[in-house]
Design a protein around this motif. Structure first.
Motif, PDB file in Angstrom:
ATOM      1  N   GLY A  84      41.066   5.832  17.363  1.00  0.00           N
ATOM      2  CA  GLY A  84      40.505   7.133  16.903  1.00  0.00           C
ATOM      3  C   GLY A  84      40.198   7.034  15.259  1.00  0.00           C
ATOM      4  O   GLY A  84      40.028   5.937  14.917  1.00  0.00           O
ATOM      5  N   ARG A  85      40.302   8.079  15.035  1.00  0.00           N
ATOM      6  CA  ARG A  85      40.260   8.388  13.572  1.00  0.00           C
ATOM      7  C   ARG A  85      40.860   9.541  13.003  1.00  0.00           C
ATOM      8  O   ARG A  85      41.466  10.471  13.602  1.00  0.00           O
ATOM      9  CB  ARG A  85      38.873   8.799  13.331  1.00  0.00           C
ATOM     10  N   ASP A 143      36.502  25.760  32.194  1.00  0.00           N
ATOM     11  CA  ASP A 143      36.386  25.528  30.686  1.00  0.00           C
ATOM     12  C   ASP A 143      36.904  24.258  30.213  1.00  0.00           C
ATOM     13  O   ASP A 143      37.103  23.621  29.135  1.00  0.00           O
ATOM     14  CB  ASP A 143      37.293  26.630  30.019  1.00  0.00           C
ATOM     15  N   ARG A 172      52.233  13.361  22.380  1.00  0.00           N
ATOM     16  CA  ARG A 172      53.499  12.614  22.223  1.00  0.00           C
ATOM     17  C   ARG A 172      53.754  12.501  20.862  1.00  0.00           C
ATOM     18  O   ARG A 172      53.124  12.139  19.959  1.00  0.00           O
ATOM     19  CB  ARG A 172      53.553  11.452  22.949  1.00  0.00           C
ATOM     20  N   HIS A 205      42.224  26.254  34.426  1.00  0.00           N
ATOM     21  CA  HIS A 205      41.368  26.031  33.317  1.00  0.00           C
ATOM     22  C   HIS A 205      40.006  26.453  33.768  1.00  0.00           C
ATOM     23  O   HIS A 205      38.966  26.291  33.043  1.00  0.00           O
ATOM     24  CB  HIS A 205      41.457  24.622  32.625  1.00  0.00           C
ATOM     25  N   GLU A 244      45.696  16.625  24.878  1.00  0.00           N
ATOM     26  CA  GLU A 244      44.435  17.134  25.618  1.00  0.00           C
ATOM     27  C   GLU A 244      43.998  18.211  24.487  1.00  0.00           C
ATOM     28  O   GLU A 244      42.656  18.566  24.401  1.00  0.00           O
ATOM     29  CB  GLU A 244      44.848  18.120  26.599  1.00  0.00           C
ATOM     30  N   PRO A 251      42.952  26.594  27.889  1.00  0.00           N
ATOM     31  CA  PRO A 251      41.423  26.474  27.610  1.00  0.00           C
ATOM     32  C   PRO A 251      40.649  27.632  28.505  1.00  0.00           C
ATOM     33  O   PRO A 251      39.709  28.083  27.662  1.00  0.00           O
ATOM     34  CB  PRO A 251      41.259  25.212  28.390  1.00  0.00           C
ATOM     35  N   LEU A 297      54.365  17.181  24.729  1.00  0.00           N
ATOM     36  CA  LEU A 297      54.314  18.326  25.005  1.00  0.00           C
ATOM     37  C   LEU A 297      53.351  18.619  26.264  1.00  0.00           C
ATOM     38  O   LEU A 297      52.754  17.516  26.826  1.00  0.00           O
ATOM     39  CB  LEU A 297      53.349  18.832  23.499  1.00  0.00           C
ATOM     40  N   ARG A 298      53.125  20.036  26.603  1.00  0.00           N
ATOM     41  CA  ARG A 298      52.319  20.374  27.568  1.00  0.00           C
ATOM     42  C   ARG A 298      50.868  19.847  27.863  1.00  0.00           C
ATOM     43  O   ARG A 298      50.336  19.624  29.023  1.00  0.00           O
ATOM     44  CB  ARG A 298      52.318  21.825  27.995  1.00  0.00           C
ATOM     45  N   ALA A 312      51.561  10.384  30.081  1.00  0.00           N
ATOM     46  CA  ALA A 312      51.256  11.206  31.272  1.00  0.00           C
ATOM     47  C   ALA A 312      50.458  10.488  32.325  1.00  0.00           C
ATOM     48  O   ALA A 312      49.326   9.733  31.895  1.00  0.00           O
ATOM     49  CB  ALA A 312      50.950  12.493  30.876  1.00  0.00           C
ATOM     50  N   ARG A 367      41.490  12.819  15.181  1.00  0.00           N
ATOM     51  CA  ARG A 367      40.100  12.840  16.248  1.00  0.00           C
ATOM     52  C   ARG A 367      40.580  11.657  17.086  1.00  0.00           C
ATOM     53  O   ARG A 367      40.302  10.490  17.094  1.00  0.00           O
ATOM     54  CB  ARG A 367      38.930  12.142  15.204  1.00  0.00           C
ATOM     55  N   GLY A 368      41.349  12.249  18.254  1.00  0.00           N
ATOM     56  CA  GLY A 368      41.557  11.347  19.349  1.00  0.00           C
ATOM     57  C   GLY A 368      42.347  10.152  19.255  1.00  0.00           C
ATOM     58  O   GLY A 368      41.814   9.076  19.107  1.00  0.00           O
ATOM     59  N   THR A 369      43.811  10.226  18.649  1.00  0.00           N
ATOM     60  CA  THR A 369      44.220   8.980  18.239  1.00  0.00           C
ATOM     61  C   THR A 369      45.671   8.886  18.280  1.00  0.00           C
ATOM     62  O   THR A 369      46.105   9.733  18.541  1.00  0.00           O
ATOM     63  CB  THR A 369      43.617   8.767  17.016  1.00  0.00           C
ATOM     64  N   ILE A 404      50.928  10.678  18.789  1.00  0.00           N
ATOM     65  CA  ILE A 404      49.625  10.296  19.930  1.00  0.00           C
ATOM     66  C   ILE A 404      49.204  11.530  20.400  1.00  0.00           C
ATOM     67  O   ILE A 404      49.803  12.341  21.100  1.00  0.00           O
ATOM     68  CB  ILE A 404      50.279   9.452  21.176  1.00  0.00           C
ATOM     69  N   PHE A 421      47.599  26.211  24.456  1.00  0.00           N
ATOM     70  CA  PHE A 421      47.094  25.446  25.471  1.00  0.00           C
ATOM     71  C   PHE A 421      46.710  26.032  26.623  1.00  0.00           C
ATOM     72  O   PHE A 421      47.185  25.998  27.690  1.00  0.00           O
ATOM     73  CB  PHE A 421      47.906  24.260  25.649  1.00  0.00           C
ATOM     74  N   ASP A 477      45.158   2.978  19.931  1.00  0.00           N
ATOM     75  CA  ASP A 477      45.535   3.666  21.459  1.00  0.00           C
ATOM     76  C   ASP A 477      46.080   2.572  22.336  1.00  0.00           C
ATOM     77  O   ASP A 477      45.824   1.512  22.203  1.00  0.00           O
ATOM     78  CB  ASP A 477      44.812   4.328  22.233  1.00  0.00           C
ATOM     79  N   PRO A 534      57.656   8.081  24.233  1.00  0.00           N
ATOM     80  CA  PRO A 534      57.579   8.624  25.727  1.00  0.00           C
ATOM     81  C   PRO A 534      56.423   7.867  26.508  1.00  0.00           C
ATOM     82  O   PRO A 534      55.489   7.565  25.800  1.00  0.00           O
ATOM     83  CB  PRO A 534      57.552  10.173  25.924  1.00  0.00           C
ATOM     84  N   ARG A 579      41.800  16.599  22.460  1.00  0.00           N
ATOM     85  CA  ARG A 579      40.555  16.206  22.790  1.00  0.00           C
ATOM     86  C   ARG A 579      39.381  17.273  23.148  1.00  0.00           C
ATOM     87  O   ARG A 579      38.277  16.982  22.876  1.00  0.00           O
ATOM     88  CB  ARG A 579      40.565  15.469  24.341  1.00  0.00           C
ATOM     89  N   LEU A 580      39.819  18.445  23.336  1.00  0.00           N
ATOM     90  CA  LEU A 580      39.096  19.573  23.790  1.00  0.00           C
ATOM     91  C   LEU A 580      38.724  20.207  22.502  1.00  0.00           C
ATOM     92  O   LEU A 580      37.429  20.838  22.131  1.00  0.00           O
ATOM     93  CB  LEU A 580      39.761  20.491  24.671  1.00  0.00           C
ATOM     94  N   ASP A 637      50.117  16.784  26.692  1.00  0.00           N
ATOM     95  CA  ASP A 637      50.447  15.348  26.656  1.00  0.00           C
ATOM     96  C   ASP A 637      50.395  14.911  25.492  1.00  0.00           C
ATOM     97  O   ASP A 637      50.397  13.587  25.200  1.00  0.00           O
ATOM     98  CB  ASP A 637      49.291  14.542  27.592  1.00  0.00           C
ATOM     99  N   ARG A 644      54.448  13.890  33.661  1.00  0.00           N
ATOM    100  CA  ARG A 644      54.863  13.598  32.369  1.00  0.00           C
ATOM    101  C   ARG A 644      56.395  13.262  32.473  1.00  0.00           C
ATOM    102  O   ARG A 644      57.196  13.595  33.071  1.00  0.00           O
ATOM    103  CB  ARG A 644      54.846  14.670  31.628  1.00  0.00           C
TER     104      ARG A 644
END
Lengths: 201, 152
Positions: free
Chosen positions: A38-39, A178, B77, A175, B117, B95, B72-73, A93, B138-140, B114, B93, A32, A90, B120-121, B75, A201
């Motif tokens: 990450g994975r 949540d 990419r 949100h 959110e 939540p 995307l909304r 954000a 997994r977040g990456t 990339i 999206f 990142d 890009p 992440r969630l 984040d 963004r």
């Protein structure tokens, strides 16, 4: 001599990777922007391969052939193979957390000072998309929290429009409880969760 | 729990911002592009340009000299190199309503992903599909190269 040999070897490797006989389908994990990695897991009907270290890749010959074991790839090879896709990335954000005086839709003095920074960041990203998302902590009913968070977000949205942001660039939502910034159990008062998050963004 | 979506909608109506939310079919926008790059939406072929709003089911496509970068909304990419195609199959999206899902389908080319959110969630609800396999995220940040005409 050795350096030239090394360069020749690298070039050969690149040709193998990118060329006719290299893998047709590649999955590469890279770090990142913050340096963490990450994975990913690449799966199909024949098997699954996890990649959890940076600059490791798996190739997959076909949908009915298991992903190959992960093996290393150099940043130079990644650049040679994926340069244009990396170049079209890009900007990230930029998130801003705004906090409120207890029980009100008034910003704290410190957070009010961030509005100018939000406007500057938006000006650097024309056309910018801005999402304004209200969040609450987990004290109280979930529905009421969603509404409270929305009132705060609407307040900020109106403020940004008053400062010259186009309404069509803005998305205001809630949100509620949540999407906690600081994870807590239910019914925990946490000032850092009572926030409006503005993402440019 | 289940009633919260309705209550939120009523809240939105009271707040007078319902129309803005109702029109929020946009799931993201184009940020960067060069050369031949288009967004296919049903029968329409929209030339990519910064600021173009994206919708679910849009197909991102680049020609031999094209590149395209979208955000995307949530984040997420996605950026495409030349000769690439990516379909935005699913994007949810919300939540507060427990609605989170992202399905991106890469057809061919070279693409960087990339995560944002949604990953992440709810990482288990993010899928990056390709003709030869699915990537669980997994977040990456990762890259994929898919040659065209892969046997199904």
């Amino acid at each position: 001599m050795r350096a030239i040999g090394g360069i020749a070897l690298s070039l050969l490797l690149l040709l193998l990777l990118a060329g006719c006989c290299g893998p047709r389908n590649l999955f590469v994990l890279i770090p990142d922007e913050d340096g963490k990695t990450g994975r990913i897991a690449v799966s199909n009907q024949a098997g699954s391969q996890e990649i959890s270290a940076p600059y490791q890749m798996s190739s997959v010959a076909a949908a009915d052939r298991a992903p190959a074991p992960a093996k290393p790839v150099t940043p130079e090879e990644v650049q040679a193979l994926f340069g244009p896709a990396l170049g079209a990335q890009p900007k990230a954000a930029v998130p801003f957390q705004l906090y409120f005086e207890a029980g009100s839709t008034n910003l704290t003095a410190e957070s009010a000072g961030q509005i100018e920074q939000i406007l500057r960041t938006a000006a650097e990203r024309v056309p910018a998309d801005i999402s304004v998302v209200g969040h609450s902590d987990s004290v109280g009913a979930r529905d009421l929290n969603a509404q409270l968070a929305l009132r705060r977000a609407t307040e900020i949205g109106n403020l940004l429009v008053a400062k010259g942001i186009g309404a069509d660039q803005l998305e205001v939502s809630s949100h509620g409880e949540d999407n906690l910034l600081i994870p807590t159990a239910d019914e925990v008062s946490e000032p850092r969760n009572r926030r409006v998050e503005v993402r440019v963004r | 729990m289940r009633g919260s979506g309705l209550v939120l909608m009523v809240g939105l109506l009271l707040a007078g911002i319902w129309p803005a939310v109702a029109e929020a079919a946009a799931i993201g926008s184009v940020k960067l592009c060069s050369g031949a790059a288009v967004v296919m939406r049903g029968d329409q072929v929209l030339p990519a340009q910064p600021g173009l709003q994206l919708e679910t089911n849009d197909i991102l496509r680049t020609g031999a000299d094209g590149t395209l970068g979208v955000i995307l909304r949530d984040d997420t990419r996605i950026s495409l190199g030349p000769g690439s195609e990516v379909v935005l199959d699913e994007f949810l999206f919300a939540p507060a309503e427990g609605e989170l899902s992202l399905v991106v389908r890469m057809v061919r080319g070279i693409v960087q992903f990339i995560s944002g959110e949604i990953s992440r969630l709810a990482p288990e609800r993010v899928k990056f599909e390709t003709p030869v396999g699915v990537v669980g995220v997994r977040g990456t940040r990762f890259l994929v190269k898919i040659d065209g005409e892969v046997a199904p």
